[in-house]
Scaffold this active site. Sequence first.
Site, PDB file in Angstrom:
ATOM      1  N   ASP A 234      78.425 124.302  42.443  1.00 41.78           N
ATOM      2  CA  ASP A 234      77.932 124.184  43.824  1.00 41.78           C
ATOM      3  C   ASP A 234      76.642 123.385  43.853  1.00 41.78           C
ATOM      4  OD1 ASP A 234      76.534 126.384  42.550  1.00 41.78           O
ATOM      5  OD2 ASP A 234      75.810 127.029  44.521  1.00 41.78           O
TER       6      ASP A 234
ATOM      7  N   GLU B  19      75.485 129.476  42.558  1.00 40.25           N
ATOM      8  CA  GLU B  19      74.175 129.589  41.902  1.00 40.25           C
ATOM      9  C   GLU B  19      73.065 129.257  42.880  1.00 40.25           C
ATOM     10  OE1 GLU B  19      70.637 128.410  39.489  1.00 40.25           O
ATOM     11  OE2 GLU B  19      71.676 127.298  41.058  1.00 40.25           O
TER      12      GLU B  19
HETATM   13  N1  BES Z   1      68.871 124.055  38.007  1.00 40.93           N
HETATM   14  C1  BES Z   1      68.055 124.811  38.889  1.00 40.93           C
HETATM   15  C2  BES Z   1      66.968 125.604  38.220  1.00 40.93           C
HETATM   16  C3  BES Z   1      66.023 124.793  37.385  1.00 40.93           C
HETATM   17  C4  BES Z   1      65.490 123.615  37.864  1.00 40.93           C
HETATM   18  C5  BES Z   1      65.699 125.219  36.134  1.00 40.93           C
HETATM   19  C6  BES Z   1      64.654 122.867  37.063  1.00 40.93           C
HETATM   20  C7  BES Z   1      64.846 124.488  35.355  1.00 40.93           C
HETATM   21  C8  BES Z   1      64.323 123.300  35.814  1.00 40.93           C
HETATM   22  C9  BES Z   1      68.921 125.775  39.659  1.00 40.93           C
HETATM   23  O1  BES Z   1      70.131 125.230  40.080  1.00 40.93           O
HETATM   24  C10 BES Z   1      68.185 126.192  40.891  1.00 40.93           C
HETATM   25  O2  BES Z   1      67.686 125.395  41.619  1.00 40.93           O
HETATM   26  N2  BES Z   1      68.139 127.483  41.102  1.00 40.93           N
HETATM   27  C11 BES Z   1      67.590 128.059  42.283  1.00 40.93           C
HETATM   28  C12 BES Z   1      68.005 129.495  42.218  1.00 40.93           C
HETATM   29  C13 BES Z   1      67.769 130.284  43.458  1.00 40.93           C
HETATM   30  C14 BES Z   1      68.367 129.684  44.667  1.00 40.93           C
HETATM   31  C15 BES Z   1      68.256 131.684  43.252  1.00 40.93           C
HETATM   32  C16 BES Z   1      66.072 127.929  42.305  1.00 40.93           C
HETATM   33  O3  BES Z   1      65.416 127.983  41.258  1.00 40.93           O
HETATM   34  O4  BES Z   1      65.540 127.741  43.400  1.00 40.93           O
HETATM   35 ZN    ZN Z   2      71.134 124.175  38.974  1.00 37.35          ZN
END
Ligand code: BES
Ligand code: ZN
Length: 451
Positions: free
Chosen positions: A84, A149
């Site tokens: 997603d 996610e």
């Molecule tokens: N891939 C990201 C998280 C991330 C970004 C880890 C950069 C390390 C470096 C992930 O898809 C993401 O954006 N997660 C969300 C999770 C939330 C909506 C629960 C986030 O971190 O905002």
């Molecule tokens: Zn991600």
Amino acid sequence: MSYYQTHRENFLEGLKTFLRIPSISTLPENKPDIRKAAEFVRDDLKAAGLHSAELIEGQGNPLVYAEWLGAPGKPTLLFYGHYDVQPPDPLEEWKSPPFEPTVRGEDIFARGASDDKGQVYILMKAVEGFLKTGGRLPVNVKFLIEGEEEVGGEHISAYVASKPARIKADAAVVSDTEMFAPGLPTLCVGLRGIVYLELEVQGAGHDLHSGVYGGAAPNPIQAIAEILCALKDRDGHILIPGFYDRVRPPSPEERAAWARLPFDEEEYKRKEMEVGELTGEPEIPLFERLWARPTLEVHGIRGGFTGEGAKTVIPARATAKISMRLVADQTPDEALARFKAAVSEATPKGVTVQVKLIHGAAPSLVDPTNPFIKSSAEAMGEVFGKETVYIRSGGSIPIVGLFDQHLGMPSVLMGFGLPDDNLHAPNEKFHLPNFYLGIEAAARYLERLGR
Ligand code: BES
Ligand code: ZN
């Protein structure tokens, strides 16, 4: 030339097909695209030669599962990623349409290019290479790819908490993080958790004329501002009582390693962030603020009159979207309880406030000395021709904490994004050399673990 070198064009074409599917998990109108993306992953894994590639249906968006378990006595890895993506808006800022993947220079631009389709596809293609050339893998592999996610991962969490034996593995491999700098192989050994909530503030029973009632009427937007200022001071210290109690400081070694990372703060400010000044707790070094300290941020405030021109109204209600990023050993439950108590303490008279939880996830720390991490660092180091650095990240990947808590399974966060990939923003991109080298690094990793 290896399979990985001769098939780069096929990999790129496959990735483009994946990126053309607008699988935005937060928008109901994209439900059919969510399914298309899940089916794409399933079909690609099946074509690669994995067994029992299937969709796991339940509440929420389908999970994709596939496995190849033909290496008895060898370790088993669980490959995790998400199909997603975040919404593409603001659309007018994209140089090419978000769901028409476009190569410019050495980058491919599209929503999801780096987060996370390009990176999931790395894992898929690494496995394909072995199966297409030798008919077998050096280790046992399971894939579990989710479709929510970006909206908190609620259903995969419930699935993992139910501990199905089929997803148990010796380690999880997650490609959904960033390299510290171009060309610098990086392992991420810590992620922040999150509590995402909405504040609903109600003042009068209906909107009021601001001249006739101003001076006597409560204002919910003003109330939100007052509450926010009571929760965090101008130096970025969170004022919620007890909030920092469980924050575990990084070790002196980790602090020293972070201080040695190649970093130009001016460039970070000017080029990467386009800001004049960095903010946050002034007594805490930057990487510690980003990776090892909790935050409280407001994402949006809705209410009152926001159209063109002027309207003199005191709105009856307003809402604010707020999140707290958490670090070990904070828990979402405790942070939420403390937040609620602090909000009710800070609520000015005349309004009522409701706090609604949208989603929550625990922070996670990985033990960098575990053997699955070490092999990954070596494999990436060989392919990128530099020693792998260990960092943490401020972002969250909800399921990683649960792999550890429920399955006792460490996660290897080998990510190939770059700091300027524009995650969640217009003009998201993925650096193609990282895409191709990432596939080779993942393959090299499997090979090492199989020895
Ligand atoms: N891939 C990201 C998280 C991330 C970004 C880890 C950069 C390390 C470096 C992930 O898809 C993401 O954006 N997660 C969300 C999770 C939330 C909506 C629960 C986030 O971190 O905002
Ligand atoms: Zn991600």
